[in-house]
Design a protein around this motif. Structure first.
Motif, PDB file in Angstrom:
ATOM      1  N   UNK A  89      45.935  22.110  32.945  1.00 14.59           N
ATOM      2  CA  UNK A  89      45.872  22.291  31.766  1.00 14.59           C
ATOM      3  C   UNK A  89      44.243  22.647  31.252  1.00 14.59           C
ATOM      4  N   UNK A  90      43.347  22.931  32.384  1.00 16.49           N
ATOM      5  CA  UNK A  90      42.204  23.121  31.782  1.00 16.49           C
ATOM      6  C   UNK A  90      41.572  24.086  32.647  1.00 16.49           C
ATOM      7  N   UNK A  91      40.856  25.120  32.169  1.00 11.93           N
ATOM      8  CA  UNK A  91      40.445  26.273  32.963  1.00 11.93           C
ATOM      9  C   UNK A  91      39.375  25.968  33.708  1.00 11.93           C
ATOM     10  N   UNK A  92      39.278  26.238  35.098  1.00  9.96           N
ATOM     11  CA  UNK A  92      37.843  26.205  36.009  1.00  9.96           C
ATOM     12  C   UNK A  92      37.142  27.375  36.066  1.00  9.96           C
ATOM     13  N   UNK A  93      36.063  27.659  35.608  1.00  6.76           N
ATOM     14  CA  UNK A  93      35.384  28.981  35.690  1.00  6.76           C
ATOM     15  C   UNK A  93      34.261  29.202  36.879  1.00  6.76           C
ATOM     16  N   UNK A  94      34.509  30.018  37.610  1.00  4.89           N
ATOM     17  CA  UNK A  94      33.776  30.355  38.742  1.00  4.89           C
ATOM     18  C   UNK A  94      32.856  31.440  38.551  1.00  4.89           C
ATOM     19  N   UNK A  95      31.669  31.246  38.711  1.00  5.84           N
ATOM     20  CA  UNK A  95      30.961  32.747  38.549  1.00  5.84           C
ATOM     21  C   UNK A  95      30.969  33.698  39.509  1.00  5.84           C
ATOM     22  N   UNK A  96      30.847  34.981  39.450  1.00  6.56           N
ATOM     23  CA  UNK A  96      30.835  35.868  40.287  1.00  6.56           C
ATOM     24  C   UNK A  96      29.644  36.686  40.240  1.00  6.56           C
ATOM     25  N   UNK A  97      29.177  37.397  41.072  1.00 10.50           N
ATOM     26  CA  UNK A  97      27.855  38.280  41.026  1.00 10.50           C
ATOM     27  C   UNK A  97      27.733  39.095  39.660  1.00 10.50           C
ATOM     28  N   UNK A  98      26.604  38.989  39.038  1.00 12.66           N
ATOM     29  CA  UNK A  98      26.268  39.406  37.867  1.00 12.66           C
ATOM     30  C   UNK A  98      26.694  41.058  38.013  1.00 12.66           C
ATOM     31  N   UNK A  99      26.617  41.653  38.901  1.00 12.48           N
ATOM     32  CA  UNK A  99      26.851  43.116  39.142  1.00 12.48           C
ATOM     33  C   UNK A  99      28.004  43.712  38.755  1.00 12.48           C
ATOM     34  N   UNK A 100      28.990  42.730  38.594  1.00 10.19           N
ATOM     35  CA  UNK A 100      30.448  43.021  38.384  1.00 10.19           C
ATOM     36  C   UNK A 100      31.234  43.333  39.606  1.00 10.19           C
ATOM     37  N   UNK A 101      30.672  43.383  40.679  1.00 14.44           N
ATOM     38  CA  UNK A 101      31.342  43.600  41.820  1.00 14.44           C
ATOM     39  C   UNK A 101      32.494  42.693  42.152  1.00 14.44           C
ATOM     40  N   UNK A 102      32.438  41.566  41.793  1.00 13.75           N
ATOM     41  CA  UNK A 102      33.591  40.729  42.204  1.00 13.75           C
ATOM     42  C   UNK A 102      33.309  39.744  43.218  1.00 13.75           C
ATOM     43  N   UNK A 103      32.118  40.026  43.789  1.00 12.04           N
ATOM     44  CA  UNK A 103      31.764  39.197  44.803  1.00 12.04           C
ATOM     45  C   UNK A 103      31.181  37.893  44.676  1.00 12.04           C
ATOM     46  N   UNK A 104      31.311  36.998  45.643  1.00 12.34           N
ATOM     47  CA  UNK A 104      30.957  35.632  45.410  1.00 12.34           C
ATOM     48  C   UNK A 104      29.430  35.373  44.601  1.00 12.34           C
ATOM     49  N   UNK A 105      29.318  34.356  43.917  1.00 13.62           N
ATOM     50  CA  UNK A 105      28.095  34.401  43.162  1.00 13.62           C
ATOM     51  C   UNK A 105      27.040  33.527  44.088  1.00 13.62           C
ATOM     52  N   UNK A 106      25.814  33.968  44.256  1.00 20.56           N
ATOM     53  CA  UNK A 106      24.679  33.502  44.909  1.00 20.56           C
ATOM     54  C   UNK A 106      23.426  33.451  43.828  1.00 20.56           C
TER      55      UNK A 106
END
Length: 229
Positions: A89-106
């Motif tokens: 019941x709690x959303x876990x928010x994971x960052x993706x790349x800031x360019x909006x590509x949907x790639x994994x955040x680094x």
């Protein structure tokens, strides 16, 4: 900005989507999660009421406030900036790349990407003791502040530059820059350079430098050195 299909070509990034859709709430929420999920696995798990309270809702536990936050998360997902996973019941928010590509955040320092740092006083201080900058800045001002933070001191930016570079309209740039100058966040300085074909033999250009608590940054913009007279 984000890389284009051709090498060395850059296209406007997700900031344009926030501005053109008038999504100020989504932009502030995204900046907040970037601040919170800044290390480790770049993810954060907090109740919706906590995010609502951080965004200034008087009744953060109310259904309307939490649904507003949920809809904002949905927009960030569509922009390709976060991934949302439901856990107990709690959303876990994971960052993706800031360019909006949907790639994994680094971390930008690892990839050596050009990036900006949003000073902490953006969240903790403001024009008065009971006001905070993240609450006070309207969307054009917020967008132009982020752009200014990506520049060095004494940078030049015309209203027409922002469309090809950032996907924003000249009107947005005008309102944003003028608002930041009026709030004493930006210092504006006119410089002149030789222009033999101009009626007076020279032209004037506006240069900007961030003021405390956002600047100056101690790094003179390259454009300021090369084009100022």
């Amino acid at each position: 900005q984000r890389p284009g299909p051709e090498r060395g070509v850059y296209l406007p990034g997700p900031l344009a989507r926030f501005v053109t859709s008038g999504d100020r709430r989504g932009l502030v929420l995204y900046l907040l999660v970037l601040t919170k999920a800044s290390s480790g696995d770049f993810e954060v798990r907090l109740p919706a009421a906590v995010w609502a309270r951080a965004l200034g809702y008087a009744d953060p536990g109310g259904r309307s406030a939490t649904s507003v936050v949920s809809r904002a998360w949905g927009r960030l997902e569509r922009y390709g900036l976060i991934e949302r996973v439901r856990r107990q019941r709690r959303a876990e928010i994971r960052l993706l790349r800031e360019d909006g590509s949907g790639a994994r955040y680094t971390h930008p320092g690892v990839e050596k990407d050009r990036h900006l740092k949003l000073p902490h006083p953006f969240w903790t201080s403001g024009p008065s003791d009971d006001q905070r900058w993240y609450e006070e800045l309207v969307l054009p001002e917020l967008a132009m502040l982020l752009i200014a933070l990506s520049q060095g001191d004494l940078f030049r930016l015309t209203y027409d530059d922002v469309r090809p570079w950032y996907g924003l309209s000249p009107d947005t740039a005008m309102r944003g820059l003028r608002g930041l100058v009026a709030r004493d966040i930006l210092q504006r300085e006119k410089r002149y350079k030789s222009a033999p074909l101009a009626p007076l033999g020279y032209t004037g250009e506006w240069y900007y430098t961030l003021r405390p608590p956002f600047g100056p940054r101690g790094v003179i913009a390259r454009a300021g050195r090369e084009t100022s007279a």
